[in-house]
Design a protein around this motif. Structure first.
Motif, PDB file in Angstrom:
ATOM      1  N   GLN A  23       0.815  -1.212   0.000  1.00  0.00           N
ATOM      2  CA  GLN A  23       0.000   0.000   0.000  1.00  0.00           C
ATOM      3  C   GLN A  23       0.852   1.267   0.000  1.00  0.00           C
ATOM      4  O   GLN A  23       0.443   2.288  -0.537  1.00  0.00           O
ATOM      5  CB  GLN A  23      -0.966   0.015   1.191  1.00  0.00           C
ATOM      6  CG  GLN A  23      -2.034  -1.044   1.122  1.00  0.00           C
ATOM      7  CD  GLN A  23      -1.680  -2.321   1.866  1.00  0.00           C
ATOM      8  OE1 GLN A  23      -0.513  -2.668   2.015  1.00  0.00           O
ATOM      9  NE2 GLN A  23      -2.686  -3.038   2.328  1.00  0.00           N
ATOM     10  N   GLU A  24       2.040   1.210   0.607  1.00  0.00           N
ATOM     11  CA  GLU A  24       2.909   2.381   0.627  1.00  0.00           C
ATOM     12  C   GLU A  24       3.322   2.791  -0.780  1.00  0.00           C
ATOM     13  O   GLU A  24       3.531   3.972  -1.066  1.00  0.00           O
ATOM     14  CB  GLU A  24       4.143   2.152   1.517  1.00  0.00           C
ATOM     15  CG  GLU A  24       5.104   1.095   1.042  1.00  0.00           C
ATOM     16  CD  GLU A  24       4.772  -0.330   1.475  1.00  0.00           C
ATOM     17  OE1 GLU A  24       5.655  -1.189   1.310  1.00  0.00           O
ATOM     18  OE2 GLU A  24       3.667  -0.588   1.966  1.00  0.00           O
ATOM     19  N   VAL A  66       0.443   4.844  -2.249  1.00  0.00           N
ATOM     20  CA  VAL A  66       0.462   6.201  -1.711  1.00  0.00           C
ATOM     21  C   VAL A  66       1.536   7.022  -2.419  1.00  0.00           C
ATOM     22  O   VAL A  66       1.289   8.148  -2.860  1.00  0.00           O
ATOM     23  CB  VAL A  66       0.691   6.198  -0.181  1.00  0.00           C
ATOM     24  CG1 VAL A  66       0.929   7.608   0.328  1.00  0.00           C
ATOM     25  CG2 VAL A  66      -0.486   5.556   0.530  1.00  0.00           C
ATOM     26  N   ILE A  72      -2.055   4.855   5.476  1.00  0.00           N
ATOM     27  CA  ILE A  72      -3.240   4.165   4.970  1.00  0.00           C
ATOM     28  C   ILE A  72      -4.098   3.616   6.089  1.00  0.00           C
ATOM     29  O   ILE A  72      -5.301   3.564   5.991  1.00  0.00           O
ATOM     30  CB  ILE A  72      -2.815   3.034   4.012  1.00  0.00           C
ATOM     31  CG1 ILE A  72      -2.147   3.662   2.798  1.00  0.00           C
ATOM     32  CG2 ILE A  72      -3.990   2.191   3.582  1.00  0.00           C
ATOM     33  CD1 ILE A  72      -1.605   2.691   1.822  1.00  0.00           C
TER      34      ILE A  72
END
Length: 90
Positions: free
Chosen positions: A58-59, A62, A89
């Protein structure tokens, strides 16, 4: 400019998943996953976010959405385990 497909592929590989395994998790075909990774097909927003969720990256999503270029993501952010951006997140 790096294509999104290279980033998607790197995330999948970092997660240790084959195209077939990711396809199963995302309810897609292996050929669909291949098309995304080769930038033949562009994922919609839901598919884009699901990819990063299934690969636990997820990083990277972002960073990409915040405008970080693909090469920087692959060289700097992706090799990090966990990372400091992940908490955003959550």
């Amino acid at each position: 400019m790096m294509k999104i497909g290279a980033i998607l592929q790197a995330c999948r590989e970092r997660a240790g998943l084959s195209q077939e395994e990711l396809a199963f998790r995302m309810n897609r075909s292996q050929s669909c996953i291949s098309k995304f990774e080769n930038s033949v097909k562009i994922p919609d927003a839901i598919t884009f976010m699901e990819w990063f969720k299934q690969t636990n990256t997820q990083e990277v999503a972002v960073a990409f959405l915040m405008g970080m270029d693909g090469l920087t993501i692959l060289q700097t952010l992706l090799p990090m385990v966990g990372g400091f951006v992940c908490w955003i997140i959550l």
